[in-house]
Design a protein around this motif. Structure first.
Motif, short mmCIF file in Angstrom:
data_model
loop_
_atom_site.label_atom_id
_atom_site.label_comp_id
_atom_site.label_asym_id
_atom_site.label_seq_id
_atom_site.Cartn_x
_atom_site.Cartn_y
_atom_site.Cartn_z
N ASN A 48 7.40 10.91 44.04
CA ASN A 48 6.31 11.39 44.87
C ASN A 48 6.40 12.90 45.02
OD1 ASN A 48 5.30 8.88 45.24
ND2 ASN A 48 6.18 8.56 47.25
N ASN A 49 5.26 13.55 45.12
CA ASN A 49 5.24 15.00 45.27
C ASN A 49 4.74 15.34 46.67
OD1 ASN A 49 5.33 17.70 44.83
ND2 ASN A 49 3.46 17.79 43.62
N TYR A 50 5.65 15.35 47.63
CA TYR A 50 5.31 15.68 49.01
C TYR A 50 5.43 17.18 49.21
CZ TYR A 50 6.05 10.68 49.69
OH TYR A 50 5.99 9.32 49.59
N THR A 51 4.81 17.66 50.27
CA THR A 51 4.92 19.07 50.63
C THR A 51 5.59 19.19 51.99
OG1 THR A 51 2.89 19.58 49.42
CG2 THR A 51 3.64 21.19 51.02
N ASN A 52 6.59 20.07 52.09
CA ASN A 52 7.25 20.29 53.36
C ASN A 52 6.36 21.16 54.24
OD1 ASN A 52 9.22 19.01 51.92
ND2 ASN A 52 10.80 20.54 52.24
N ASP A 53 5.49 20.50 55.00
CA ASP A 53 4.47 21.23 55.77
C ASP A 53 4.78 21.26 57.26
OD1 ASP A 53 4.15 18.58 56.30
OD2 ASP A 53 2.06 18.44 55.65
N GLU A 71 19.14 13.12 58.25
CA GLU A 71 19.42 11.88 57.53
C GLU A 71 18.86 10.69 58.29
OE1 GLU A 71 21.19 9.54 54.41
OE2 GLU A 71 20.70 11.67 54.59
N ARG A 72 18.97 10.71 59.61
CA ARG A 72 18.42 9.61 60.42
C ARG A 72 16.89 9.62 60.39
NH1 ARG A 72 22.39 10.16 65.76
NH2 ARG A 72 24.30 9.35 64.73
N GLU A 73 16.30 10.81 60.39
CA GLU A 73 14.85 10.89 60.33
C GLU A 73 14.33 10.49 58.95
OE1 GLU A 73 11.40 14.06 61.74
OE2 GLU A 73 13.53 14.45 62.09
N ASN A 74 15.09 10.87 57.90
CA ASN A 74 14.79 10.46 56.53
C ASN A 74 13.34 10.74 56.15
OD1 ASN A 74 15.57 9.49 54.03
ND2 ASN A 74 15.12 7.36 54.53
N ASN A 93 23.21 17.19 44.33
CA ASN A 93 21.86 17.01 43.77
C ASN A 93 21.69 15.60 43.21
OD1 ASN A 93 21.20 19.61 44.43
ND2 ASN A 93 21.11 20.38 42.34
N ASN A 94 22.74 15.07 42.59
CA ASN A 94 22.69 13.69 42.10
C ASN A 94 22.53 12.71 43.25
OD1 ASN A 94 23.01 14.63 39.50
ND2 ASN A 94 25.16 14.09 39.34
N ASN A 95 23.27 12.95 44.34
CA ASN A 95 23.15 12.09 45.52
C ASN A 95 21.74 12.19 46.12
OD1 ASN A 95 25.83 11.34 45.27
ND2 ASN A 95 26.56 12.88 46.72
N LEU A 96 21.19 13.40 46.13
CA LEU A 96 19.84 13.59 46.67
C LEU A 96 18.81 12.87 45.81
CD1 LEU A 96 18.22 15.12 48.88
CD2 LEU A 96 17.92 16.96 47.20
N GLU A 146 16.36 9.95 47.24
CA GLU A 146 14.90 10.03 47.16
C GLU A 146 14.32 8.87 46.37
OE1 GLU A 146 10.96 10.95 45.77
OE2 GLU A 146 12.74 10.72 44.51
N GLN A 147 15.00 8.51 45.27
CA GLN A 147 14.52 7.42 44.44
C GLN A 147 14.61 6.09 45.18
OE1 GLN A 147 13.09 8.11 41.75
NE2 GLN A 147 13.25 6.53 40.20
N ARG A 148 15.70 5.91 45.92
CA ARG A 148 15.88 4.68 46.69
C ARG A 148 14.80 4.51 47.74
NH1 ARG A 148 20.79 5.26 47.35
NH2 ARG A 148 20.74 6.53 49.24
N LYS A 149 14.47 5.60 48.44
CA LYS A 149 13.43 5.52 49.47
C LYS A 149 12.07 5.25 48.84
CE LYS A 149 11.35 7.83 53.38
NZ LYS A 149 11.23 9.03 54.22
N PHE A 150 11.79 5.90 47.71
CA PHE A 150 10.52 5.68 47.03
C PHE A 150 10.35 4.22 46.61
CE2 PHE A 150 8.21 5.33 43.00
CZ PHE A 150 6.99 5.88 43.34
N LEU A 151 11.38 3.63 46.07
CA LEU A 151 11.31 2.23 45.62
C LEU A 151 11.17 1.29 46.81
CD1 LEU A 151 14.02 2.27 42.81
CD2 LEU A 151 11.53 2.25 42.53
N GLN A 152 11.87 1.59 47.91
CA GLN A 152 11.76 0.75 49.10
C GLN A 152 10.35 0.79 49.68
OE1 GLN A 152 14.84 2.36 51.59
NE2 GLN A 152 16.42 1.01 50.77
N GLU A 153 9.76 1.99 49.74
CA GLU A 153 8.44 2.11 50.34
C GLU A 153 7.33 1.54 49.47
OE1 GLU A 153 7.97 6.25 51.11
OE2 GLU A 153 9.14 6.20 52.97
N ASN A 154 7.50 1.57 48.16
CA ASN A 154 6.42 1.18 47.26
C ASN A 154 6.59 -0.19 46.61
OD1 ASN A 154 4.55 3.76 46.85
ND2 ASN A 154 6.66 4.47 47.02
N TYR A 155 7.82 -0.71 46.59
CA TYR A 155 8.03 -1.96 45.85
C TYR A 155 8.79 -3.03 46.63
CZ TYR A 155 6.56 0.77 41.83
OH TYR A 155 5.84 1.55 40.98
#
Length: 262
Positions: free
Chosen positions: A2-7, A123-126, A232-235, A239-248
């Motif tokens: 996902n391409n979010y913007t830190n707004d 991390e808690r806010e995620n 960076n690998n952990n990040l 990010e990938q884990r959260k994306f998969l949880q939210e979408n699949y």
């Protein structure tokens, strides 16, 4: 991804991906950060991604250290020539050096403690953050890279490990520093004499005032590249884990028990 913007619609973000690098929060040891600040003022702040403060302290270290001849005095002290060490030191610059040197250690320790607390809250806010950016000059995105390659390239030339993980500004700064240190220390001339077997001329060619900067810089470049590659690998995984949880993850497949199949 996902391409979010830190707004700033969310209170805290764990990371920000820009065209010149990936800036992120993660847990750090305050003692290790303070140690790097003691080894070379500014390095501890670069590890914290406090770039402007870090670059300022590094430039200050090179300028004031050279004017006070501190590295040269350290060499004389190591070789037992204490009278020469006292004679070569410039007290006006040395007294200017001490307060800022101590401040760098203290400030990096204090900042690390504070940023660790911020990371725990983030991390808690995620919250979602941008993981991909494309601009006129650069493309940057989260992906996984090999820490061992970051170490190898940093050993070859400090700054290449940072380029490998897309820390562009820090990479350029470290490489410029390396060019300055190598040139004024005459280390390549000394290496040339070593290849010719002329050890005494190689020793005489070295400028210890500039050469003493290099071990700290090489060690920092290796450590910084390795740590940031791992984080960076952990990040990326986070990010990938959260994306998969939210979408699949909401699509669940019910697998019948073996007796129901029969």
């Amino acid at each position: 991804m996902n391409n979010y913007t830190n707004d700033n619609t969310t209170r805290r973000y764990k990371a920000h991906v820009s065209t010149v690098g990936t800036t992120q929060l993660h847990l750090r040891s305050p003692y290790i950060i303070a140690w790097w600040s003691a080894a070379f003022p500014g390095f501890g702040h670069l590890l914290l991604s406090k770039y402007l403060r870090g670059y300022s302290l590094i430039i200050w270290e090179v300028l004031v250290n050279n004017m006070s001849h501190l590295n040269q005095a350290i060499i004389y002290s190591f070789t037992g020539e204490f009278d020469m060490a006292k004679e070569i030191l410039e007290p006006r610059w040395l007294l200017l050096y001490l307060p800022v040197y101590i401040f760098g250690i203290w400030d990096s320790y204090r900042t690390t403690v504070d940023m660790n607390k911020v990371f725990i809250l983030a991390e808690r806010e995620n919250a979602n953050f941008n993981s991909y950016v494309i601009g006129a000059l650069e493309i940057n995105y989260l992906d996984k890279r090999r820490p061992v390659m970051a170490i190898i390239w940093s050993f070859f030339t400090p700054g290449l490990g940072q380029l490998y993980i897309h820390r562009v500004v820090t990479a350029i700064f470290i490489m410029i520093l390396m060019i300055v240190f190598v040139y004024f220390s005459n280390v390549l001339i000394a290496v040339h004499y070593l290849f010719l077997g002329e050890i005494s001329q190689a020793t005489a060619a070295i400028n210890p005032q500039w050469f003493l900067y290099m071990p700290s810089q090489i060690g920092f470049a290796v450590y910084d590249a390795y740590v940031n590659t791992v984080e960076n690998n952990n990040l990326f995984e986070s990010e990938q884990r959260k994306f998969l949880q939210e979408n699949y993850q909401q699509y669940r497949v019910k697998i019948p028990a073996s007796d129901e199949v029969n």
